[in-house]
Design a protein around this motif. Structure first.
Motif: not given
Ligand code: CTP
Ligand code: MG
Length: 555
Positions: A229, A216-218, A317, A339, A231, A358-359, A314
């Motif tokens: 990174d 998840f995440g970026s 999201m 960013r 996640d 960043n989020f 997450g």
């Protein structure tokens, strides 16, 4: 955009029907076109997860080893694609080999061997190395149309490369678009992230065949740049379809509280990573945090990982952010620019701390794009999205766990009539936040409007899925002040932009730190700010209300 979704599907079917259509990178020996990347979050996740299941990672001596590897490995399975890359830290050469199906990968793993040196523990994994031979074989058979994919591999564009590319553009609009295009995660980097999660799943596959490691995440939300990174949320026991079998598994009883169970499981998973999984290094267990994580570096895929085991929020999201990034083509380039600017002027940092993350920056851009500035808003409110796809606004998280935003997003009827270009939107972003009342207002994407802060935190961004939480609770007053100062600087630079007449023009001028002027101006700015804050407290104690705009809905 989702309005183009059906059109793209039709185009895809049409392309598949054309016998002489080839994929962009290469054609496998069966002349099968590589499918076009799917569009929704769920489709992307499934597509990439399946691709990782059909792939292995092979360490080789150099790029040239691919011919020998191909002629060996194509006798064991149907090679669909081979992609080469070099790791940034250790300069190791790897080739990702994708096969036609998962069984071929299982066979290869079953039939690979260990070196009986006694120094390493003999485990099975999807990460292998190819033993070189001294024989020179000039007659290696490789189909004419088979090429090794090398498009940038896993390389992060250097500062100089980005700078030269931006200088070569015609205007700031092109710079914003180019920055996005050259720094976003590429195919190899995406595959490596999914191979990394696959390695975690396979490590426990004997006991937990249904375990899933969700990225998840970026890495998956459409806002990831090269080198970001990974996640991971690792679920050992995913919900299984009920069977009416009369044979029931024996299982151990859970005698611990839920948090302690997660801690114990994380201890064990951390040890598995440390002791058995090849390439997993620098393992740190951070178990006392609100969301306990295991941090590690996967040396073979060159990815920094944050693994958690507790909740799926997450992932939901990421689904929501993916949907927002797909609604309008200007969203992702703008987020990338903001960013990058924050990183260059030093108001954010990749490690967590008192600075803006960043989020949070992503949410600030989305919140701005929901505003009717001089033109209609570019994005709808979360409230509007939920209404259109038939979800209630209370307990969004509970409902979204069994639900996909982007799947339902196909039916989302939102078409912005805003036609502003990227440069105009970027200026408006800085303008919007340069006059934003951070001292008394919170940013809420749910209503697409600022609301009165529910509690004192220098920066308050309502978590769109768990509305009682502040996403930017970590930001200190000092960091917020730096942020506001740099916003004014950026606005000033963009408004006085003379185009190419300057040597460092457009975004490059905006990315330059104004440290010299900053040191002197910062103190007077800070003084003004403290005066503003104390005035506000005086007003508060006189019983005046801060805002009457609470919960106004712009839709
Ligand atoms: N997240 C969240 N609430 C927070 C912090 C994070 O829901 N307060 C979720 C978001 O989905 C976020 C993800 O966790 O995208 C990962 O957080 P982080 O790694 O900090 O941000 P990224 O979006 O992945 O950005 P980066 O490229 O800096 O890693
Ligand atoms: Mg991340």
């Amino acid at each position: 955009t989702y309005n183009q979704y059906n059109f793209n599907k039709q185009l895809y079917t049409l392309l598949q029907k054309c016998t002489n259509t080839t994929s962009v990178r290469q054609v496998s020996h069966k002349n099968k076109p590589t499918p076009l990347a799917p569009l929704t979050f769920n489709e992307t996740l499934n597509y990439r997860r399946n691709q990782a299941k059909r792939s292995i990672l092979v360490q080789v001596q150099s790029m040239e080893s691919y011919k020998e590897l191909y002629s060996y490995i194509s006798t064991l399975g149907n090679v669909h694609e081979m992609l080469h890359y070099v790791t940034s830290t250790d300069q190791l050469h790897f080739i990702i080999v994708e096969f036609d199906n998962e069984e071929q990968v299982s066979n290869i793993i079953q039939n690979s061997s260990h070196i009986n040196s006694g120094e390493s523990f003999p485990i099975h994994s999807n990460f292998l190395w190819f033993k070189a031979t001294n024989r020179k074989n000039s007659k290696l058979k490789i189909p004419k149309n088979f090429k090794l994919g090398m498009e940038n591999g896993n390389q992060i564009p250097s500062k100089n490369e980005i700078c030269n590319l931006l200088l070569g553009q015609d205007n700031t609009n092109h710079q914003i678009q180019t920055l996005h295009d050259v720094t976003k995660l590429n195919d190899v980097a995406t595959r490596l992230r999914f191979l990394t999660t696959r390695q975690v799943e396979l490590s426990v596959a004997g006991m937990f065949p249904n375990a899933v490691a969700y990225p998840f995440g970026s890495s998956v939300n459409g806002f990831g740049k090269m080198g970001c990174d990974l996640d991971i949320v690792f679920r050992l026991a995913e919900e299984q379809t009920k069977s009416d079998s009369r044979l029931i598994f024996h299982c151990k009883a859970n005698n611990l509280y839920e948090r302690s169970i997660t801690h114990r499981h994380m201890e064990v998973v951390g040890d598995v990573l440390q002791l058995f999984l090849p390439g997993c290094t620098q393992i740190r267990k951070i178990l006392q945090a609100r969301v306990p994580i295991i941090k590690y570096y996967q040396q073979f895929t060159d990815v920094e990982c944050d693994l958690s085991m507790s909740n799926m929020s997450g992932v939901c999201m990421s689904d929501l952010l993916h949907l927002y990034g797909s609604i309008d083509a200007r969203v992702r380039p703008l987020v990338f620019t903001v960013r990058k600017w924050a990183q260059e002027v030093g108001i954010t940092n990749s490690s967590p701390g008192r600075w803006i993350s960043n989020f949070s920056l992503t949410l600030l851009v989305l919140a701005f794009l929901q505003q009717p500035n001089n033109a209609p808003p570019v994005l709808p409110s979360v409230h509007h999205v939920l209404q259109q796809i038939g979800l209630k606004c209370e307990n969004v998280l509970e409902e979204t766990l069994q639900f996909s935003f982007s799947e339902s997003g196909k039916t989302l009827k939102f078409k912005s009539s805003n036609t502003d270009d990227l440069e105009t939107l970027l200026k408006q972003f800085f303008n919007f936040y340069s006059s934003f009342d951070f001292s008394s207002k919170a940013i809420s994407l749910n209503e697409a409007i600022s609301i009165t802060k529910p509690e004192y935190s220098p920066l308050y961004i309502v978590n769109p899925l768990e509305r009682g939480l502040n996403v930017s609770k970590n930001v200190s007053l000092d960091e917020l002040e730096k942020f506001r100062y740099e916003i004014r600087n950026a606005l000033w630079v963009l408004e006085s932009n003379q185009g190419k007449s300057n040597s460092n023009w457009g975004l490059l001028e905006m990315f330059q730190t104004k440290r010299k002027s900053f040191q002197s101006n910062y103190h007077s700015f800070r003084h003004d700010r403290l005066m503003e804050v104390s005035k506000l407290f005086e007003e508060d104690s006189n019983g005046q209300e801060n805002s009457k705009e609470t919960n106004k809905d712009s839709y």
